[in-house]
Motif scaffolding. Sequence first.
Motif, PDB file in Angstrom:
ATOM      1  N   PRO A   1      -4.888  -7.667  -9.949  1.00  0.00           N
ATOM      2  CA  PRO A   1      -3.681  -7.870  -9.137  1.00  0.00           C
ATOM      3  C   PRO A   1      -3.981  -8.313  -7.705  1.00  0.00           C
ATOM      4  CG  PRO A   1      -4.182  -5.539  -9.233  1.00  0.00           C
ATOM      5  CD  PRO A   1      -5.258  -6.242 -10.043  1.00  0.00           C
ATOM      6  N   HIS A   2      -5.129  -8.963  -7.487  1.00  0.00           N
ATOM      7  CA  HIS A   2      -5.540  -9.228  -6.102  1.00  0.00           C
ATOM      8  C   HIS A   2      -5.149 -10.638  -5.644  1.00  0.00           C
ATOM      9  CE1 HIS A   2      -7.447  -5.571  -7.026  1.00  0.00           C
ATOM     10  NE2 HIS A   2      -8.464  -6.082  -7.659  1.00  0.00           N
ATOM     11  N   SER A   3      -3.898 -11.024  -5.969  1.00  0.00           N
ATOM     12  CA  SER A   3      -3.435 -12.366  -5.586  1.00  0.00           C
ATOM     13  C   SER A   3      -3.263 -12.477  -4.079  1.00  0.00           C
ATOM     14  CB  SER A   3      -2.111 -12.669  -6.299  1.00  0.00           C
ATOM     15  OG  SER A   3      -1.328 -11.508  -6.459  1.00  0.00           O
ATOM     16  N   LEU A   4      -3.464 -13.692  -3.588  1.00  0.00           N
ATOM     17  CA  LEU A   4      -3.308 -14.076  -2.183  1.00  0.00           C
ATOM     18  C   LEU A   4      -4.308 -13.396  -1.248  1.00  0.00           C
ATOM     19  CD1 LEU A   4       0.561 -14.487  -1.670  1.00  0.00           C
ATOM     20  CD2 LEU A   4      -1.031 -15.848  -3.017  1.00  0.00           C
ATOM     21  N   ALA A   5      -5.339 -12.705  -1.785  1.00  0.00           N
ATOM     22  CA  ALA A   5      -6.445 -12.266  -0.926  1.00  0.00           C
ATOM     23  C   ALA A   5      -7.017 -13.525  -0.260  1.00  0.00           C
ATOM     24  CB  ALA A   5      -7.517 -11.564  -1.753  1.00  0.00           C
ATOM     25  N   CYS A   6      -7.413 -13.409   1.018  1.00  0.00           N
ATOM     26  CA  CYS A   6      -7.653 -14.628   1.808  1.00  0.00           C
ATOM     27  C   CYS A   6      -8.953 -15.341   1.441  1.00  0.00           C
ATOM     28  CB  CYS A   6      -7.637 -14.279   3.297  1.00  0.00           C
ATOM     29  SG  CYS A   6      -9.091 -13.363   3.849  1.00  0.00           S
TER      30      CYS A   6
ATOM     31  N   GLY B   1     -16.968  -9.154  -1.328  1.00  0.00           N
ATOM     32  CA  GLY B   1     -16.602  -8.862  -2.718  1.00  0.00           C
ATOM     33  C   GLY B   1     -15.552  -7.776  -2.868  1.00  0.00           C
ATOM     34  N   PHE B   2     -14.814  -7.496  -1.792  1.00  0.00           N
ATOM     35  CA  PHE B   2     -13.800  -6.440  -1.850  1.00  0.00           C
ATOM     36  C   PHE B   2     -12.402  -7.016  -1.613  1.00  0.00           C
ATOM     37  CE2 PHE B   2     -17.762  -4.420  -0.271  1.00  0.00           C
ATOM     38  CZ  PHE B   2     -18.047  -3.670  -1.400  1.00  0.00           C
ATOM     39  N   ALA B   3     -12.062  -8.049  -2.384  1.00  0.00           N
ATOM     40  CA  ALA B   3     -10.747  -8.688  -2.238  1.00  0.00           C
ATOM     41  C   ALA B   3      -9.616  -7.683  -2.431  1.00  0.00           C
ATOM     42  CB  ALA B   3     -10.614  -9.828  -3.243  1.00  0.00           C
ATOM     43  N   GLU B   4      -9.896  -6.616  -3.220  1.00  0.00           N
ATOM     44  CA  GLU B   4      -8.837  -5.623  -3.485  1.00  0.00           C
ATOM     45  C   GLU B   4      -8.393  -4.918  -2.199  1.00  0.00           C
ATOM     46  OE1 GLU B   4     -12.022  -5.292  -4.220  1.00  0.00           O
ATOM     47  OE2 GLU B   4     -12.692  -3.194  -4.108  1.00  0.00           O
ATOM     48  N   LEU B   5      -9.225  -4.969  -1.162  1.00  0.00           N
ATOM     49  CA  LEU B   5      -8.892  -4.285   0.095  1.00  0.00           C
ATOM     50  C   LEU B   5      -8.524  -5.267   1.207  1.00  0.00           C
ATOM     51  CD1 LEU B   5     -11.691  -1.554  -0.029  1.00  0.00           C
ATOM     52  CD2 LEU B   5      -9.290  -1.309  -0.670  1.00  0.00           C
ATOM     53  N   CYS B   6      -8.400  -6.552   0.871  1.00  0.00           N
ATOM     54  CA  CYS B   6      -8.051  -7.588   1.855  1.00  0.00           C
ATOM     55  C   CYS B   6      -6.644  -7.316   2.411  1.00  0.00           C
ATOM     56  CB  CYS B   6      -8.082  -8.963   1.190  1.00  0.00           C
ATOM     57  SG  CYS B   6      -7.482 -10.296   2.263  1.00  0.00           S
ATOM     58  N   ALA B   7      -6.518  -7.400   3.722  1.00  0.00           N
ATOM     59  CA  ALA B   7      -5.214  -7.132   4.355  1.00  0.00           C
ATOM     60  C   ALA B   7      -4.177  -8.190   4.004  1.00  0.00           C
ATOM     61  CB  ALA B   7      -5.389  -7.055   5.873  1.00  0.00           C
ATOM     62  N   ALA B   8      -4.640  -9.383   3.596  1.00  0.00           N
ATOM     63  CA  ALA B   8      -3.697 -10.459   3.253  1.00  0.00           C
ATOM     64  C   ALA B   8      -3.246 -10.381   1.791  1.00  0.00           C
ATOM     65  CB  ALA B   8      -4.350 -11.811   3.519  1.00  0.00           C
ATOM     66  N   LYS B   9      -3.865  -9.528   1.003  1.00  0.00           N
ATOM     67  CA  LYS B   9      -3.552  -9.445  -0.432  1.00  0.00           C
ATOM     68  C   LYS B   9      -2.064  -9.180  -0.648  1.00  0.00           C
ATOM     69  CE  LYS B   9      -4.216  -5.687  -3.101  1.00  0.00           C
ATOM     70  NZ  LYS B   9      -4.842  -4.671  -3.984  1.00  0.00           N
ATOM     71  N   ARG B  10      -1.466  -9.903  -1.583  1.00  0.00           N
ATOM     72  CA  ARG B  10      -0.083  -9.643  -1.992  1.00  0.00           C
ATOM     73  C   ARG B  10      -0.076  -9.571  -3.505  1.00  0.00           C
ATOM     74  NH1 ARG B  10       0.085  -8.621   2.512  1.00  0.00           N
ATOM     75  NH2 ARG B  10       1.224  -9.584   4.221  1.00  0.00           N
ATOM     76  N   SER B  11      -0.084  -8.365  -4.028  1.00  0.00           N
ATOM     77  CA  SER B  11      -0.187  -8.188  -5.479  1.00  0.00           C
ATOM     78  C   SER B  11       1.139  -8.470  -6.165  1.00  0.00           C
ATOM     79  CB  SER B  11      -0.589  -6.739  -5.780  1.00  0.00           C
ATOM     80  OG  SER B  11      -1.890  -6.486  -5.342  1.00  0.00           O
ATOM     81  N   PRO B  12       1.060  -8.812  -7.475  1.00  0.00           N
ATOM     82  CA  PRO B  12       2.290  -8.895  -8.252  1.00  0.00           C
ATOM     83  C   PRO B  12       2.972  -7.528  -8.257  1.00  0.00           C
ATOM     84  CG  PRO B  12       0.369  -8.805  -9.706  1.00  0.00           C
ATOM     85  CD  PRO B  12      -0.145  -8.974  -8.303  1.00  0.00           C
ATOM     86  N   GLY B  13       4.276  -7.532  -8.241  1.00  0.00           N
ATOM     87  CA  GLY B  13       5.023  -6.276  -8.328  1.00  0.00           C
ATOM     88  C   GLY B  13       5.509  -5.757  -7.003  1.00  0.00           C
TER      89      GLY B  13
END
Length: 342
Positions: free
Chosen positions: A86-91, A100-112
């Motif tokens: 679910p790590h969409s829009l990670a920068c 390698g930690f896209a899951e914690l990217c401040a820009a991330k916008r997950s589905p849902g």
Amino acid sequence: MLALVKTARGDGNVRLEERPIPIPAPGWVSIAVRYAGICGTDLHILHDHFPYWPPVVMGHEFCGTVETMGDGVDPTMLGARVVCEPHSLACGTCHLCRRGFAELCAAKRSPGWGIDGAFAGNVAMPAHLLHRIPDALSDRVAALTEPMAVAVTALARGRVEAGDTVVVVGPGPVGILCAIAVRAMGAAHVLVVGRSASDRLRFAATLGFATATDGAVDLVTELTAGRGADVVVDASGSAEAITTALALVRRRGRFVAIGMSGRATVPVPWDLAITRAVDMTFSMSSNGAAWDPAISILARSAPGLDAMSTVFPLLAWEAAFAAVADRTVIKALVDPRAGPER
Ligand SMILES: [Zn+2]
Ligand SMILES: [Zn+2]
């Protein structure tokens, strides 16, 4: 297509709406959703306790089939059975993404919550986040991949090793998935601890795990010749459970926190943790590297795991959310294709 939408900020403001089927952008795919899981985050979004960008289709845990593809996607993915990080829009460029930690990217916008999600007939996602699922994995078990990847991420940080005695406190879905994962990782003993006898603890017992309500300290003492558990995983977030967890861990043992408390502060027996020289680790979301192990662990544990989920038609989303809130199911999945008669 029918979609469950958080329409505006505030408590509630969730309803079914008719939405167009998404047309995938270059590099993205549209996935026909088979099952989508409801998790605590969805209840927090319903009640306005988690950030979200309305109006947004809810649902971030799902499995399905790639139905249409934007330009530039590997053509062999068409028709593939998949799950999706679910790590969409990670920068891709920040300090965390570069490590390698896209899951914690401040820009991330997950589905849902950040982009339209999976409580709908179709969901559009970037193709690079997809993972194919093997035939051995049923759709119902595959729908558990995201929470299993959350569990695997936390356990990797807790450095679970073959031969360890592991205690999981909190028999919710992520707790049970942690128990399944540590068994697959070669743990010698796995004990699941709950506050009281419950269907969830009974389900853990049907999977072959030792379970306890009180008396966990005596049991761990016996299993470890008095040493204490090598690893304790708190999947509850409750102060009482964290106190129990720290009473169970051995000196130089590992404590892994994966359960949110929902409070600003939680009292912890701090000095006990220091005198035992405990390694404390906090974990959030799922690292991309945890997804293939999560799929593999689910595939080898698959018999018996269909019973972990209860399926609701998307039309019955209110009953499904209530069942999660009331803990009358272990895991609720919604089926966006089921008719009202089911
Ligand atoms: Zn979730
Ligand atoms: Zn980033």
